[in-house]
Scaffold this motif. Structure first.
Motif, PDB file in Angstrom:
ATOM      1  N   PRO A 239      46.778  46.068  48.591  1.00 39.99           N
ATOM      2  CA  PRO A 239      45.894  45.535  47.558  1.00 39.99           C
ATOM      3  C   PRO A 239      44.431  45.742  47.942  1.00 39.99           C
ATOM      4  N   LYS A 240      43.671  46.285  47.023  1.00 39.99           N
ATOM      5  CA  LYS A 240      42.226  46.395  47.272  1.00 39.99           C
ATOM      6  C   LYS A 240      41.661  44.969  47.198  1.00 39.99           C
ATOM      7  N   GLY A 241      40.432  44.808  47.645  1.00 45.08           N
ATOM      8  CA  GLY A 241      39.799  43.488  47.483  1.00 45.08           C
ATOM      9  C   GLY A 241      40.060  42.558  48.641  1.00 45.08           C
ATOM     10  N   ARG A 242      40.119  41.270  48.323  1.00 49.58           N
ATOM     11  CA  ARG A 242      40.195  40.205  49.334  1.00 49.58           C
ATOM     12  C   ARG A 242      41.222  40.419  50.435  1.00 49.58           C
ATOM     13  N   ILE A 243      42.449  40.814  50.051  1.00 47.66           N
ATOM     14  CA  ILE A 243      43.536  40.853  51.035  1.00 47.66           C
ATOM     15  C   ILE A 243      43.422  42.057  51.964  1.00 47.66           C
ATOM     16  N   PHE A 244      42.794  43.140  51.470  1.00 47.55           N
ATOM     17  CA  PHE A 244      42.866  44.415  52.187  1.00 47.55           C
ATOM     18  C   PHE A 244      42.466  44.319  53.655  1.00 47.55           C
TER      19      PHE A 244
ATOM     20  N   SER B 273      45.749  49.714  45.452  1.00 54.27           N
ATOM     21  CA  SER B 273      45.848  49.339  44.040  1.00 54.27           C
ATOM     22  C   SER B 273      45.276  47.955  43.798  1.00 54.27           C
ATOM     23  N   LYS B 274      45.169  47.590  42.541  1.00 54.74           N
ATOM     24  CA  LYS B 274      44.780  46.223  42.195  1.00 54.74           C
ATOM     25  C   LYS B 274      45.879  45.287  42.733  1.00 54.74           C
ATOM     26  N   PRO B 275      45.513  44.110  43.237  1.00 61.19           N
ATOM     27  CA  PRO B 275      46.535  43.207  43.794  1.00 61.19           C
ATOM     28  C   PRO B 275      47.703  42.935  42.838  1.00 61.19           C
ATOM     29  N   MET B 276      47.408  42.794  41.563  1.00 65.24           N
ATOM     30  CA  MET B 276      48.452  42.494  40.572  1.00 65.24           C
ATOM     31  C   MET B 276      49.411  43.676  40.374  1.00 65.24           C
TER      32      MET B 276
ATOM     33  N   ALA C 250      51.505  41.726  48.950  1.00 65.58           N
ATOM     34  CA  ALA C 250      51.132  41.057  47.693  1.00 65.58           C
ATOM     35  C   ALA C 250      51.002  39.563  47.910  1.00 65.58           C
ATOM     36  N   GLY C 251      50.107  38.951  47.152  1.00 65.93           N
ATOM     37  CA  GLY C 251      49.942  37.497  47.206  1.00 65.93           C
ATOM     38  C   GLY C 251      51.177  36.822  46.605  1.00 65.93           C
ATOM     39  N   LYS C 252      51.537  35.670  47.157  1.00 62.68           N
ATOM     40  CA  LYS C 252      52.683  34.921  46.612  1.00 62.68           C
ATOM     41  C   LYS C 252      52.409  34.540  45.147  1.00 62.68           C
ATOM     42  N   ASP C 253      51.139  34.328  44.807  1.00 69.06           N
ATOM     43  CA  ASP C 253      50.783  34.020  43.418  1.00 69.06           C
ATOM     44  C   ASP C 253      51.264  35.119  42.475  1.00 69.06           C
ATOM     45  N   VAL C 254      51.025  36.369  42.888  1.00 71.44           N
ATOM     46  CA  VAL C 254      51.396  37.513  42.057  1.00 71.44           C
ATOM     47  C   VAL C 254      52.930  37.612  41.970  1.00 71.44           C
TER      48      VAL C 254
ATOM     49  N   ASN D 112      45.242  32.873  52.827  1.00 70.19           N
ATOM     50  CA  ASN D 112      45.836  31.596  52.425  1.00 70.19           C
ATOM     51  C   ASN D 112      44.970  30.870  51.393  1.00 70.19           C
ATOM     52  N   CYS D 113      45.601  30.361  50.391  1.00 72.98           N
ATOM     53  CA  CYS D 113      44.917  29.563  49.375  1.00 72.98           C
ATOM     54  C   CYS D 113      46.015  28.792  48.625  1.00 72.98           C
ATOM     55  N   TYR D 114      45.703  28.188  47.523  1.00 70.70           N
ATOM     56  CA  TYR D 114      46.767  27.523  46.763  1.00 70.70           C
ATOM     57  C   TYR D 114      46.441  27.526  45.281  1.00 70.70           C
TER      58      TYR D 114
ATOM     59  N   THR E 282      44.413  29.960  32.073  1.00 72.44           N
ATOM     60  CA  THR E 282      44.898  30.476  33.351  1.00 72.44           C
ATOM     61  C   THR E 282      45.091  31.983  33.340  1.00 72.44           C
ATOM     62  N   LYS E 283      45.080  32.528  34.564  1.00 71.39           N
ATOM     63  CA  LYS E 283      45.421  33.933  34.764  1.00 71.39           C
ATOM     64  C   LYS E 283      46.920  34.017  35.095  1.00 71.39           C
ATOM     65  N   TYR E 284      47.551  32.844  35.244  1.00 71.92           N
ATOM     66  CA  TYR E 284      48.956  32.756  35.672  1.00 71.92           C
ATOM     67  C   TYR E 284      49.796  32.024  34.627  1.00 71.92           C
TER      68      TYR E 284
ATOM     69  N   ASP F  45      44.556  27.553  38.480  1.00 76.18           N
ATOM     70  CA  ASP F  45      43.934  28.695  39.141  1.00 76.18           C
ATOM     71  C   ASP F  45      44.022  28.552  40.655  1.00 76.18           C
ATOM     72  N   ILE F  46      43.611  29.624  41.326  1.00 79.74           N
ATOM     73  CA  ILE F  46      43.578  29.633  42.787  1.00 79.74           C
ATOM     74  C   ILE F  46      42.420  28.770  43.280  1.00 79.74           C
ATOM     75  N   VAL F  47      42.679  28.006  44.314  1.00 74.45           N
ATOM     76  CA  VAL F  47      41.614  27.289  45.014  1.00 74.45           C
ATOM     77  C   VAL F  47      41.666  27.745  46.462  1.00 74.45           C
ATOM     78  N   SER F  48      40.497  28.074  47.000  1.00 71.42           N
ATOM     79  CA  SER F  48      40.477  28.425  48.418  1.00 71.42           C
ATOM     80  C   SER F  48      39.569  27.441  49.136  1.00 71.42           C
ATOM     81  N   THR F  49      38.261  27.649  49.035  1.00 68.51           N
ATOM     82  CA  THR F  49      37.341  26.698  49.672  1.00 68.51           C
ATOM     83  C   THR F  49      37.059  25.497  48.764  1.00 68.51           C
TER      84      THR F  49
ATOM     85  N   ALA G   3      51.496  26.547  47.356  1.00 62.50           N
ATOM     86  CA  ALA G   3      50.712  27.234  48.385  1.00 62.50           C
ATOM     87  C   ALA G   3      50.859  28.743  48.209  1.00 62.50           C
ATOM     88  N   VAL G   4      49.812  29.471  48.597  1.00 60.02           N
ATOM     89  CA  VAL G   4      49.815  30.936  48.437  1.00 60.02           C
ATOM     90  C   VAL G   4      49.385  31.599  49.742  1.00 60.02           C
ATOM     91  N   SER G   5      50.120  32.643  50.119  1.00 62.94           N
ATOM     92  CA  SER G   5      49.684  33.514  51.216  1.00 62.94           C
ATOM     93  C   SER G   5      50.203  34.903  50.889  1.00 62.94           C
TER      94      SER G   5
HETATM   95  N1  ATP Z   1      39.723  32.490  46.699  1.00 63.38           N
HETATM   96  C1  ATP Z   1      40.641  33.315  46.249  1.00 63.38           C
HETATM   97  N2  ATP Z   1      40.636  33.665  44.964  1.00 63.38           N
HETATM   98  C2  ATP Z   1      41.534  34.534  44.474  1.00 63.38           C
HETATM   99  N3  ATP Z   1      42.506  35.114  45.196  1.00 63.38           N
HETATM  100  C3  ATP Z   1      42.582  34.772  46.483  1.00 63.38           C
HETATM  101  C4  ATP Z   1      41.659  33.882  47.063  1.00 63.38           C
HETATM  102  N4  ATP Z   1      41.968  33.757  48.346  1.00 63.38           N
HETATM  103  C5  ATP Z   1      43.025  34.542  48.564  1.00 63.38           C
HETATM  104  N5  ATP Z   1      43.428  35.152  47.424  1.00 63.38           N
HETATM  105  C6  ATP Z   1      44.540  36.120  47.297  1.00 63.38           C
HETATM  106  O1  ATP Z   1      43.936  37.365  46.942  1.00 63.38           O
HETATM  107  C7  ATP Z   1      44.515  37.925  45.786  1.00 63.38           C
HETATM  108  C8  ATP Z   1      43.445  38.390  44.833  1.00 63.38           C
HETATM  109  O2  ATP Z   1      42.593  39.261  45.470  1.00 63.38           O
HETATM  110  P1  ATP Z   1      41.277  39.735  44.700  1.00 63.38           P
HETATM  111  O3  ATP Z   1      40.430  38.553  44.391  1.00 63.38           O
HETATM  112  O4  ATP Z   1      40.712  40.842  45.508  1.00 63.38           O
HETATM  113  O5  ATP Z   1      41.939  40.292  43.374  1.00 63.38           O
HETATM  114  P2  ATP Z   1      41.602  40.142  41.871  1.00 63.38           P
HETATM  115  O6  ATP Z   1      41.217  38.733  41.544  1.00 63.38           O
HETATM  116  O7  ATP Z   1      42.752  40.731  41.103  1.00 63.38           O
HETATM  117  O8  ATP Z   1      40.438  41.119  41.844  1.00 63.38           O
HETATM  118  P3  ATP Z   1      39.502  41.515  40.682  1.00 63.38           P
HETATM  119  O9  ATP Z   1      38.576  40.316  40.567  1.00 63.38           O
HETATM  120  O10 ATP Z   1      38.896  42.748  41.256  1.00 63.38           O
HETATM  121  O11 ATP Z   1      40.380  41.750  39.469  1.00 63.38           O
HETATM  122  C9  ATP Z   1      45.330  36.846  45.110  1.00 63.38           C
HETATM  123  O12 ATP Z   1      46.498  37.415  44.567  1.00 63.38           O
HETATM  124  C10 ATP Z   1      45.592  35.824  46.230  1.00 63.38           C
HETATM  125  O13 ATP Z   1      46.880  36.041  46.756  1.00 63.38           O
END
Ligand code: ATP
Ligand code: PRP
Length: 211
Positions: free
Chosen positions: A9-14, A52-55, A71-75, A93-95, A115-117, A155-159, A176-178
């Motif tokens: 996944p590009k972005g945060r997780i990469f 790729s995009k995380p989703m 992949a994130g557990k959320d996805v 990790n987030c939730y 929601t996105k979910y 939605d996702i909460v991290s901090t 919980a999500v990881s």
């Molecule tokens: N604070 C957070 N917000 C969102 N996702 C988080 C957070 N912390 C960890 N994650 C994890 O990262 C994944 C999302 O990553 P990222 O934010 O890069 O993707 P995205 O929201 O699809 O990106 P984009 O905004 O480019 O569409 C989530 O599926 C989740 O598992």
């Protein structure tokens, strides 16, 4: 040795995921240039990354164009795809929680949930016997209660910073999500040895990171 295609996944997780692969002893470039390249070949390791995009990671893995993916557990919960979940990497990790404006109750007939979910939200509210209307958004979810589009968000909460800065409070913890290592079921059978080796090496890193 079979070649492994890994959907990253590009972005945060990469970054965290890539560092974990380095720690697991794979001979990869120390830093992957943040170029616009979407496919990276590592011939020495017979590994090919697709970015790729995380989703979309589970889509590539389900279709077998990637053998494994991260992949994130959320996805995974949202999409319920035909993939094997092999390992909890315990990174990113987030939730997922519900939130809204302070001191508001959900006493309407069908409270609106932005929601996105949509699947996770629907399942959660069904589980607690609440009938809701889902409003699907792609981002900036926290805006919805602020401008009267929804009563609550899921939605996702991290901090917690985004909720706080937008004057929202958390109501219900949902899950919980990881990040997880996933595999295509056919690849898992055909390239079992390579995949099991990868799982073992990553598991060691997960355990070390706990200590
Ligand atoms: N604070 C957070 N917000 C969102 N996702 C988080 C957070 N912390 C960890 N994650 C994890 O990262 C994944 C999302 O990553 P990222 O934010 O890069 O993707 P995205 O929201 O699809 O990106 P984009 O905004 O480019 O569409 C989530 O599926 C989740 O598992
Ligand atoms: O608790 P925090 O540390 O503040 O993180 C949570 C925020 O991060 C994510 O948004 P993202 O940055 O991905 O933006 P978007 O969903 O609005 O595109 C998520 O949707 C929350 O809004």
């Amino acid at each position: 040795m079979n070649e492994l295609t890994i959907a990253m996944p590009k972005g945060r997780i990469f970054e965290e995921a890539y560092q974990m692969l380095l720690k697991a002893g794979f001979n990869l470039p120390e830093e992957v240039e943040m170029s616009r390249k979407l496919m990276i070949e590592i011939p020495e390791e017979k590994i090919r990354f697709i970015l790729s995009k995380p989703m979309d990671v589970p889509v590539y893995v389900e279709h077998g164009v990637a053998d494994i993916g991260i992949a994130g557990k959320d996805v995974l919960l949202e999409q319920q795809r035909e993939v094997h979940e092999l390992l909890d990497l315990k990174i990113s990790n987030c939730y997922i929680a519900s939130a809204g404006l302070p001191n508001t109750s959900m006493n309407e007939i069908a409270p609106r949930i932005a929601t996105k979910y949509p699947n996770i939200a629907m399942k959660y509210y069904k589980g607690i016997g609440e009938q809701v209307e889902i409003i699907e958004l792609n981002g900036s979810i926290e805006l919805a209660p602020m401008i009267g589009l929804a009563d609550r968000i899921v939605d996702i909460v991290s901090t917690g910073r985004t909720l706080k800065e937008n004057g929202l409070v958390e109501y219900e913890f949902i899950t919980a999500v990881s990040s997880r290592l996933i595999a295509n079921p056919v690849s898992y059978r055909m390239k079992g040895e390579r995949i099991i080796d990868l799982v073992k090496r990553l598991k060691k890193c997960v355990n070390e990171q706990k200590e």
